[in-house]
Every structure is written in structure tokens, then in C-alpha cells.
Design an enzyme around this catalytic site. Sequence first.
Site, PDB file in Angstrom:
ATOM      1  N   ILE A   1       0.838  -1.200   0.000  1.00  0.00           N
ATOM      2  CA  ILE A   1       0.000   0.000   0.000  1.00  0.00           C
ATOM      3  C   ILE A   1       0.873   1.251   0.000  1.00  0.00           C
ATOM      4  O   ILE A   1       0.663   2.178  -0.791  1.00  0.00           O
ATOM      5  CB  ILE A   1      -0.970  -0.004   1.210  1.00  0.00           C
ATOM      6  CG1 ILE A   1      -1.970  -1.156   1.055  1.00  0.00           C
ATOM      7  CG2 ILE A   1      -1.696   1.338   1.335  1.00  0.00           C
ATOM      8  CD1 ILE A   1      -3.013  -1.267   2.146  1.00  0.00           C
TER       9      ILE A   1
ATOM     10  N   HIS B   1       7.192 -12.334 -31.430  1.00  0.00           N
ATOM     11  CA  HIS B   1       8.212 -11.293 -31.471  1.00  0.00           C
ATOM     12  C   HIS B   1       7.651 -10.075 -32.204  1.00  0.00           C
ATOM     13  O   HIS B   1       6.991 -10.237 -33.217  1.00  0.00           O
ATOM     14  CB  HIS B   1       9.451 -11.811 -32.206  1.00  0.00           C
ATOM     15  CG  HIS B   1      10.501 -10.755 -32.372  1.00  0.00           C
ATOM     16  ND1 HIS B   1      11.294 -10.347 -31.312  1.00  0.00           N
ATOM     17  CD2 HIS B   1      10.850 -10.001 -33.441  1.00  0.00           C
ATOM     18  CE1 HIS B   1      12.121  -9.385 -31.752  1.00  0.00           C
ATOM     19  NE2 HIS B   1      11.859  -9.166 -33.038  1.00  0.00           N
TER      20      HIS B   1
HETATM   21  C1  LIG Z   1      -5.494  -0.236  -0.921  1.00  0.00           C
HETATM   22  C2  LIG Z   1      -5.508  -1.709  -1.233  1.00  0.00           C
HETATM   23  C3  LIG Z   1      -5.111  -2.136  -2.486  1.00  0.00           C
HETATM   24  C4  LIG Z   1      -5.123  -3.498  -2.788  1.00  0.00           C
HETATM   25  N1  LIG Z   1      -4.702  -3.890  -4.032  1.00  0.00           N
HETATM   26  C5  LIG Z   1      -4.688  -5.188  -4.339  1.00  0.00           C
HETATM   27  C6  LIG Z   1      -4.297  -5.615  -5.631  1.00  0.00           C
HETATM   28  O1  LIG Z   1      -3.962  -4.818  -6.507  1.00  0.00           O
HETATM   29  N2  LIG Z   1      -4.297  -6.942  -5.900  1.00  0.00           N
HETATM   30  C7  LIG Z   1      -4.660  -7.855  -4.951  1.00  0.00           C
HETATM   31  O2  LIG Z   1      -4.626  -9.053  -5.242  1.00  0.00           O
HETATM   32  N3  LIG Z   1      -5.041  -7.478  -3.714  1.00  0.00           N
HETATM   33  C8  LIG Z   1      -5.069  -6.178  -3.395  1.00  0.00           C
HETATM   34  N4  LIG Z   1      -5.484  -5.786  -2.140  1.00  0.00           N
HETATM   35  C9  LIG Z   1      -5.869  -6.819  -1.177  1.00  0.00           C
HETATM   36  C10 LIG Z   1      -7.305  -7.292  -1.465  1.00  0.00           C
HETATM   37  O3  LIG Z   1      -8.179  -6.197  -1.468  1.00  0.00           O
HETATM   38  C11 LIG Z   1      -7.750  -8.304  -0.409  1.00  0.00           C
HETATM   39  O4  LIG Z   1      -6.795  -9.336  -0.322  1.00  0.00           O
HETATM   40  C12 LIG Z   1      -9.086  -8.892  -0.780  1.00  0.00           C
HETATM   41  O5  LIG Z   1     -10.059  -7.893  -0.853  1.00  0.00           O
HETATM   42  C13 LIG Z   1      -9.514  -9.967   0.230  1.00  0.00           C
HETATM   43  O6  LIG Z   1     -10.742 -10.479  -0.172  1.00  0.00           O
HETATM   44  P1  LIG Z   1     -11.753 -11.173   0.870  1.00  0.00           P
HETATM   45  O7  LIG Z   1     -12.879 -11.670   0.034  1.00  0.00           O
HETATM   46  O8  LIG Z   1     -11.005 -12.110   1.722  1.00  0.00           O
HETATM   47  O9  LIG Z   1     -12.235  -9.997   1.825  1.00  0.00           O
HETATM   48  P2  LIG Z   1     -12.875  -8.577   1.571  1.00  0.00           P
HETATM   49  O10 LIG Z   1     -12.644  -8.101   0.184  1.00  0.00           O
HETATM   50  O11 LIG Z   1     -12.418  -7.707   2.676  1.00  0.00           O
HETATM   51  O12 LIG Z   1     -14.435  -8.855   1.702  1.00  0.00           O
HETATM   52  C14 LIG Z   1     -15.029  -9.262   2.899  1.00  0.00           C
HETATM   53  C15 LIG Z   1     -16.499  -8.900   2.872  1.00  0.00           C
HETATM   54  O13 LIG Z   1     -17.143  -9.507   3.975  1.00  0.00           O
HETATM   55  C16 LIG Z   1     -18.063  -8.603   4.544  1.00  0.00           C
HETATM   56  N5  LIG Z   1     -18.273  -9.032   5.929  1.00  0.00           N
HETATM   57  C17 LIG Z   1     -17.367  -9.047   6.939  1.00  0.00           C
HETATM   58  N6  LIG Z   1     -17.898  -9.610   8.042  1.00  0.00           N
HETATM   59  C18 LIG Z   1     -19.161  -9.951   7.717  1.00  0.00           C
HETATM   60  C19 LIG Z   1     -20.214 -10.590   8.433  1.00  0.00           C
HETATM   61  N7  LIG Z   1     -20.038 -11.040   9.678  1.00  0.00           N
HETATM   62  N8  LIG Z   1     -21.397 -10.749   7.807  1.00  0.00           N
HETATM   63  C20 LIG Z   1     -21.588 -10.341   6.530  1.00  0.00           C
HETATM   64  N9  LIG Z   1     -20.614  -9.759   5.796  1.00  0.00           N
HETATM   65  C21 LIG Z   1     -19.427  -9.574   6.388  1.00  0.00           C
HETATM   66  C22 LIG Z   1     -17.391  -7.244   4.401  1.00  0.00           C
HETATM   67  O14 LIG Z   1     -18.343  -6.209   4.464  1.00  0.00           O
HETATM   68  C23 LIG Z   1     -16.752  -7.400   3.023  1.00  0.00           C
HETATM   69  O15 LIG Z   1     -17.635  -6.972   2.011  1.00  0.00           O
HETATM   70  C24 LIG Z   1      -5.526  -4.431  -1.819  1.00  0.00           C
HETATM   71  C25 LIG Z   1      -5.946  -4.003  -0.551  1.00  0.00           C
HETATM   72  C26 LIG Z   1      -5.946  -2.658  -0.269  1.00  0.00           C
HETATM   73  C27 LIG Z   1      -6.419  -2.206   1.082  1.00  0.00           C
HETATM   74  N1  LIG Z   2      -0.874  -4.794  -5.398  1.00  0.00           N
HETATM   75  C1  LIG Z   2      -1.301  -5.589  -4.426  1.00  0.00           C
HETATM   76  O1  LIG Z   2      -1.438  -6.791  -4.577  1.00  0.00           O
HETATM   77  C2  LIG Z   2      -1.656  -4.985  -3.113  1.00  0.00           C
HETATM   78  C3  LIG Z   2      -1.767  -3.619  -2.970  1.00  0.00           C
HETATM   79  C4  LIG Z   2      -2.097  -3.107  -1.720  1.00  0.00           C
HETATM   80  C5  LIG Z   2      -2.317  -3.958  -0.659  1.00  0.00           C
HETATM   81  N2  LIG Z   2      -2.210  -5.291  -0.833  1.00  0.00           N
HETATM   82  C6  LIG Z   2      -2.408  -6.207   0.299  1.00  0.00           C
HETATM   83  O2  LIG Z   2      -2.828  -5.477   1.423  1.00  0.00           O
HETATM   84  C7  LIG Z   2      -2.123  -5.898   2.585  1.00  0.00           C
HETATM   85  C8  LIG Z   2      -1.758  -4.704   3.414  1.00  0.00           C
HETATM   86  O3  LIG Z   2      -0.790  -3.890   2.750  1.00  0.00           O
HETATM   87  P1  LIG Z   2       0.198  -2.985   3.583  1.00  0.00           P
HETATM   88  O4  LIG Z   2       1.112  -2.289   2.637  1.00  0.00           O
HETATM   89  O5  LIG Z   2      -0.556  -2.186   4.589  1.00  0.00           O
HETATM   90  O6  LIG Z   2       0.978  -4.056   4.461  1.00  0.00           O
HETATM   91  P2  LIG Z   2       2.387  -4.792   4.249  1.00  0.00           P
HETATM   92  O7  LIG Z   2       2.393  -5.887   5.224  1.00  0.00           O
HETATM   93  O8  LIG Z   2       2.652  -5.067   2.815  1.00  0.00           O
HETATM   94  O9  LIG Z   2       3.456  -3.680   4.695  1.00  0.00           O
HETATM   95  C9  LIG Z   2       3.398  -3.066   5.950  1.00  0.00           C
HETATM   96  C10 LIG Z   2       4.758  -2.429   6.226  1.00  0.00           C
HETATM   97  O10 LIG Z   2       4.612  -1.594   7.376  1.00  0.00           O
HETATM   98  C11 LIG Z   2       5.742  -1.766   8.237  1.00  0.00           C
HETATM   99  N3  LIG Z   2       5.294  -1.367   9.587  1.00  0.00           N
HETATM  100  C12 LIG Z   2       4.390  -1.998  10.375  1.00  0.00           C
HETATM  101  N4  LIG Z   2       4.181  -1.301  11.529  1.00  0.00           N
HETATM  102  C13 LIG Z   2       4.965  -0.187  11.458  1.00  0.00           C
HETATM  103  C14 LIG Z   2       5.175   0.950  12.321  1.00  0.00           C
HETATM  104  N5  LIG Z   2       4.526   1.100  13.483  1.00  0.00           N
HETATM  105  N6  LIG Z   2       6.059   1.903  11.939  1.00  0.00           N
HETATM  106  C15 LIG Z   2       6.707   1.781  10.765  1.00  0.00           C
HETATM  107  N7  LIG Z   2       6.538   0.731   9.899  1.00  0.00           N
HETATM  108  C16 LIG Z   2       5.668  -0.228  10.238  1.00  0.00           C
HETATM  109  C17 LIG Z   2       6.108  -3.232   8.049  1.00  0.00           C
HETATM  110  O11 LIG Z   2       7.452  -3.493   8.383  1.00  0.00           O
HETATM  111  C18 LIG Z   2       5.837  -3.446   6.546  1.00  0.00           C
HETATM  112  O12 LIG Z   2       6.965  -3.164   5.749  1.00  0.00           O
HETATM  113  C19 LIG Z   2      -0.898  -6.656   2.122  1.00  0.00           C
HETATM  114  O13 LIG Z   2      -0.893  -7.892   2.777  1.00  0.00           O
HETATM  115  C20 LIG Z   2      -1.057  -6.832   0.641  1.00  0.00           C
HETATM  116  O14 LIG Z   2      -1.069  -8.200   0.316  1.00  0.00           O
HETATM  117  C21 LIG Z   2      -1.862  -5.823  -2.027  1.00  0.00           C
END
Ligand SMILES: Cc1cc2nc3c(=O)[nH]c(=O)nc-3n(C[C@H](O)[C@H](O)[C@H](O)COP(=O)(O)OP(=O)(O)OC[C@H]3O[C@@H](n4cnc5c(N)ncnc54)[C@H](O)[C@@H]3O)c2cc1C
Ligand SMILES: NC(=O)c1ccc[n+]([C@@H]2O[C@H](COP(=O)([O-])OP(=O)(O)OC[C@H]3O[C@@H](n4cnc5c(N)ncnc54)[C@H](O)[C@@H]3O)[C@@H](O)[C@H]2O)c1
Length: 577
Positions: free
Chosen positions: A273, A547
Site C-alpha cells: 500500500i 516477437h
Molecule cells: C489499498 C488496497 C489495495 C489493494 N490492491 C490489491 C491488488 O492490486 N491486488 C490484490 O490481489 N489485492 C489487493 N489488495 C488486497 C485485497 O483487497 C484483499 O486481499 C481482498 O479484498 C480480500 O478479499 P476477501 O474476500 O477475503 O475480503 P474482503 O474483500 O475484505 O471482503 C469481505 C467482505 O465480507 C463482509 N463481511 C465481513 N464480516 C461480515 C459478516 N459477519 N457478515 C456479513 N458480511 C461480512 C465485508 O463487508 C466485506 O464486504 C488491496 C488491498 C488494499 C487495502
Molecule cells: N498490489 C497488491 O497486490 C496490493 C496492494 C495493496 C495492498 N495489498 C495487500 O494489502 C495488505 C496490506 O498492505 P500494507 O502495505 O498495509 O501491508 P504490508 O504488510 O505489505 O506492509 C506493511 C509495512 O509496514 C511496516 N510497519 C508496520 N508497523 C509499522 C510501524 N509502526 N512503523 C513503521 N513501519 C511499520 C512493516 O514493516 C511493513 O513493511 C498486504 O498484505 C497486501 O497483500 C496488495
Amino acid sequence: MQSSLSISVSPHTSLTVQRSNRNALEPLAFAPPSKPLNLRFCGLTREALGFSSLRRNSDSFRFRLSSSARVRRADKFFVSASLSDNGSPPKTFDYDLLIVGAGVGGHGAALHAVEKGLKTAIVEGDVVGGTCVNRGCVPSKALLAVSGRMRELQNDHHLRALGLQVSAAGYDRQGVADHANNLASKIRNNLTNSMKALGVDILTGFGTILGPQKVKVGSDKVVTAKDIIIATGSVPFVPKGIEVDGKTVITSDHALKLESVPDWIAIVGSGYIGLEFSDVYTALGSEVTFIEALDQLMPGFDPEIGKLAQRVLINPRKIDYHTGVFATKITPAKDGKPVTIELIDAKTKEPKDTLEVDAALIATGRAPFTHGLGLENINVATQRGFVPVDERMRVMDSNGNLVPHLYCIGDANGKMMLAHAASAQGISVVEQVTGRDHVLNHLSIPAACFTHPEISMVGLTEPQAREKAEKEGFEISIAKTSFKANTKALAENEGEGLAKLIYRPDNGEILGVHIFGLHAADLIHEASNAIALGTRIQDIKLAVHAHPTLSEVLDELFKSAKVKAHVSGPVSEPIAV
Ligand SMILES: Cc1cc2nc3c(=O)[nH]c(=O)nc-3n(C[C@H](O)[C@H](O)[C@H](O)COP(=O)(O)OP(=O)(O)OC[C@H]3O[C@@H](n4cnc5c(N)ncnc54)[C@H](O)[C@@H]3O)c2cc1C
Ligand SMILES: NC(=O)c1ccc[n+]([C@@H]2O[C@H](COP(=O)([O-])OP(=O)(O)OC[C@H]3O[C@@H](n4cnc5c(N)ncnc54)[C@H](O)[C@@H]3O)[C@@H](O)[C@H]2O)c1
């Protein structure tokens, strides 16, 4: 019902709750053993107190105490017991499969379940699409699409090399924010419609597990299903001491709305992130300061790729950084005062510095969202909030036993917090409940960071591969190719890039592939599919690539590997044309 019962504790081993008065807890507590009881000690569950293995006889309960059990011989508890039908599994079911959480994991599972002929429902407590669609992958990639174009339009040197002249590039913040928001709405509608069209019932309300094969939706609807998948995802993790106000101290949930573009923003955490947002913010004109607890930026990446990424994505941009420090206290801007960030040394814990910035983005990881899910009703204790599962995503209870018909996928189990991993785990579970054993190979799941240029990877990093090789007694080799030797990359004037292969020279097994360069996120799939299918280098190096394409970077990579084994895969007969 509440009653004081006599308790005897034999230190470190067991605890017995003795019925002192025949009426105490009647009729609840001494119901037939087939009726599960919910016991609470001064309001706390027995799992919370470290008691496990309930054994019941007519006059007493006996618990084993774990080493962390919080109980002493003289302790007195008020014990309350409740008994409901919730505990007994229903005999007929409303659905074959019920999924709690309609994020990408739940959605992937639902579509596959319908394809397999299962009567399927999905429960969503908020909006369909979950994190990825509404607060994650989708809006962030929309912002990154803008930052990629801004970078290109601002890079005079690059444009001139292509013979292009462009007058000054600018942007409309609200327009960029709308692009991200509109894309999220569009994908959310697509997801909802795809499930409706296939006959998945979307049940709106918060899901709580009441007992085996039984879930409450909202305040009163109870639904039964033969199999249940927990797919409740995650929320931003904010370390203690950090005060988020949503305006000047924000998480990714807020940042994706792009309500402002601060002049100077500190990004706490240099993982996915942090890195992606540094790309967005610097393209839109912000200066960025990274705060990272570990000794290097991007600690999760292969170190060589991390170094290259630092040289290209960090050093030439308006980014500085503090590594080896924790942000312990962050106070939002108020009354004309800036955001303040107190840093301590990650090792010595001594105060190190105080920063004053316009805004801070907290990108320190994600916490599972499992609160209120009712896991205590089925004797499941989370681990730091994550639902414990085995390699088949089957949920395990506090005693380490599998809970029948219950699975957990996606961010809530913490195995791999990626959208496509959640979905793949869901598909794997559906395969199992429809009679085909399936274990997902997580080492074949690719990951990508959508910076400019992109970073992608699959399998092990070099240090991980070396550790495995040492333990298991084999050798590893490394092959590398540069984007500078690729015609398509040079035509695009994007020669900065590297692909790295970690493999076993004795048998050609691919252990890991890491790519930094143009479209690295798309290029990784040839390697991840090869790992998933068990394809060896000596076979894949015979595959033909068009290519000139970027895919030839991987072609070159496999061809440059020195494998001792000969061709090992089946060779298909040539087709007469
Ligand atoms: C800024 C950001 C960028 C990211 N970019 C990428 C990326 O480019 N590629 C990638 O692979 N991953 C990316 N991720 C990670 C990805 O979003 C998550 O890994 C993914 O959304 C997980 O999917 P999930 O279905 O497990 O949960 P979620 O997507 O979190 O969905 C869970 C759902 O469950 C619902 N829920 C929770 N508890 C309950 C309950 N008790 N009853 C009913 N509903 C409930 C929630 O409202 C939610 O809609 C990113 C994450 C962030 C934060
Ligand atoms: N392109 C993608 O696939 C994508 C994009 C965004 C997020 N995500 C998913 O979302 C999850 C969360 O992403 P993220 O970037 O928040 O987590 P991350 O685990 O990738 O990175 C968190 C970083 O914060 C550091 N950190 C933790 N506590 C700290 C503190 N108190 N002070 C300073 N540094 C600290 C850690 O050492 C680590 O490097 C990831 O697991 C990732 O898989 C995926």
C-alpha cells in the site's frame, strides 16, 4: 441464567466446576450431552480464559487448563450457561453452500459453486465487492492508471526520446477521484449482477455463526447450509498510539477517495500500500517521507529486486525515508498545527525523531475482520484475529480439531492477503465440498505491486530459496535477463527492468521468479502457471513467444538457465497443416 458454583483448581492441569446445589444451572447446564452449552465465567468465554476440553458428567464440568490459563486456586467465578437449539446441526438445509462475506473471495466461491450445481447464498453486511472492489485493488489501480500517465506526460526526457512534444500536464483532483469512484461502482455492479444472473441469493445483513451449519443474518433471520465458508476479509491495521482522523491522518480507506493531495505526506509502512500510494502521490505533486520499521524499504520483496526498485522508484523521486524506526505516536493536524509523528528506534526503543508533516497515511498492514462472527459458538478461537485453517481452508477449533462443514478463505485466514488468492481458495473449497480433493499451492500464486514500472513475483525469494536448499540438501542457481535486451521494451523507451529466476539446476524446478519492469504484473503469469502445473525449465524453454513482445523477457530468462536434466515433459505430436 447465572449461578455461583464451587470451583476446584488443580494447579496447571485442570479445573472442575462442581454443582453444589442441584437446582443451580438447572435446567440449562445439565441438559443431555448432545446439547452444546455456552458457558461464561464472569462474562468471559472459557476459550478466553484458556480452558479447553469440556468434559461433563451429571454433577460437574471438567476443563483442561492451557499453560496461559488465567485462573488460580482461590478464584471465584459467576458461571452463566445458555442452551439453545443452535448447537445441534440441522437435518435439512436451506442451501448447499452459504458464504459469509461478498468480497472477491466470496464472489469467486459463489460463481464456482453455482457452476458445480450447488444451491448457494452469500451474506453481505455492507456492500458487495468488499475491500478489493470498494476500498482496495480497484480504486487504487484507477489512481495508479492516472499516476502512470502523469509520470509519462511529465517526463520530458522520455517524451523527447520518442520524438513527442507535450505542453505542461495537469490534473483535476476531483476528476481523478471520480474516476476511481466510478470504476469501483461499475465493478461492484458487475459483481452483483454476475451473482444474481447465476442464481446466487444475496442476503443482506451481518452474518453471525450460531452453531454448526447455522448462521443468523441481520437481527433475526436464521439460515442453514450444508457447508459454510467464512470470507469476511480484513480492515486497515492501525498501531496503538496512532490517532486516525480521516483527514490528515488517514488509512487507505480514506486515501482512495483522494479528498486532498497534501504537499508533504508521511507514509508509515513501505509494503504494497505504501509503495503504490507513493507512486500516486509523487505523480500528483506531493513530497513523501517513508517511515519503515524494518532496516530496509520494501522488506517483503526479493532483496535484489528491492534494491533496484529503490534505485528507480524511490531515489529519483521526491521521497525520503527513515528505516529501522517505529511511528509510536501520531497526532492529527489541529488549530493550524501540523501532523506530528514521534519515532522510536525499532531495536533500542529510544526516541529518535519527531516529524511535522501535512498528512500521514498509515499503511502498516491489515487486520482480519472476524469480530462478532460468533466463532465462540463453535469453539473456534482466533489467532490475532485470524481464523485458524488447515491447508484445505478447513476451520480448526480450539482443540485443534477440524470443525465439520466450515471453511475460511481470504484475508480472514491470513494465509495470503491478495484478492486472487482469496478467490482461488474459495474455488478450492468448492472443489472439495463437491467431492474432489484439492489443495491450493500458495507458492504458485503471483503477486504484483502496480507502481511505474511494476514489480511482480511468484514463489520464493532468493534468501528463502537458499534456506530451503540448505535444509533439504539441494543446490540452487540464479538466472537473470534485462529489459534492455528486449526489443519491445526498447521501442517503448522502457528498458529499465530485470527478470530473475531462482531454480534447481539438477531437475529444472522453478522455485521463484521476480520481475521489475514494464508490465511486470502481466508477465509473471507464464512463471506462475509453470509452477502451478509443475512445468520444468527444460520444457518451458522450448515454448515459442511472439516477437517482438515483452514476454520474450521470460523466454530469454528460461533459455538462459543451465539445467542438467534433459526434456522431461510429454512432447505433443506435430500437427500436419
Ligand atoms: C489499498 C488496497 C489495495 C489493494 N490492491 C490489491 C491488488 O492490486 N491486488 C490484490 O490481489 N489485492 C489487493 N489488495 C488486497 C485485497 O483487497 C484483499 O486481499 C481482498 O479484498 C480480500 O478479499 P476477501 O474476500 O477475503 O475480503 P474482503 O474483500 O475484505 O471482503 C469481505 C467482505 O465480507 C463482509 N463481511 C465481513 N464480516 C461480515 C459478516 N459477519 N457478515 C456479513 N458480511 C461480512 C465485508 O463487508 C466485506 O464486504 C488491496 C488491498 C488494499 C487495502
Ligand atoms: N498490489 C497488491 O497486490 C496490493 C496492494 C495493496 C495492498 N495489498 C495487500 O494489502 C495488505 C496490506 O498492505 P500494507 O502495505 O498495509 O501491508 P504490508 O504488510 O505489505 O506492509 C506493511 C509495512 O509496514 C511496516 N510497519 C508496520 N508497523 C509499522 C510501524 N509502526 N512503523 C513503521 N513501519 C511499520 C512493516 O514493516 C511493513 O513493511 C498486504 O498484505 C497486501 O497483500 C496488495
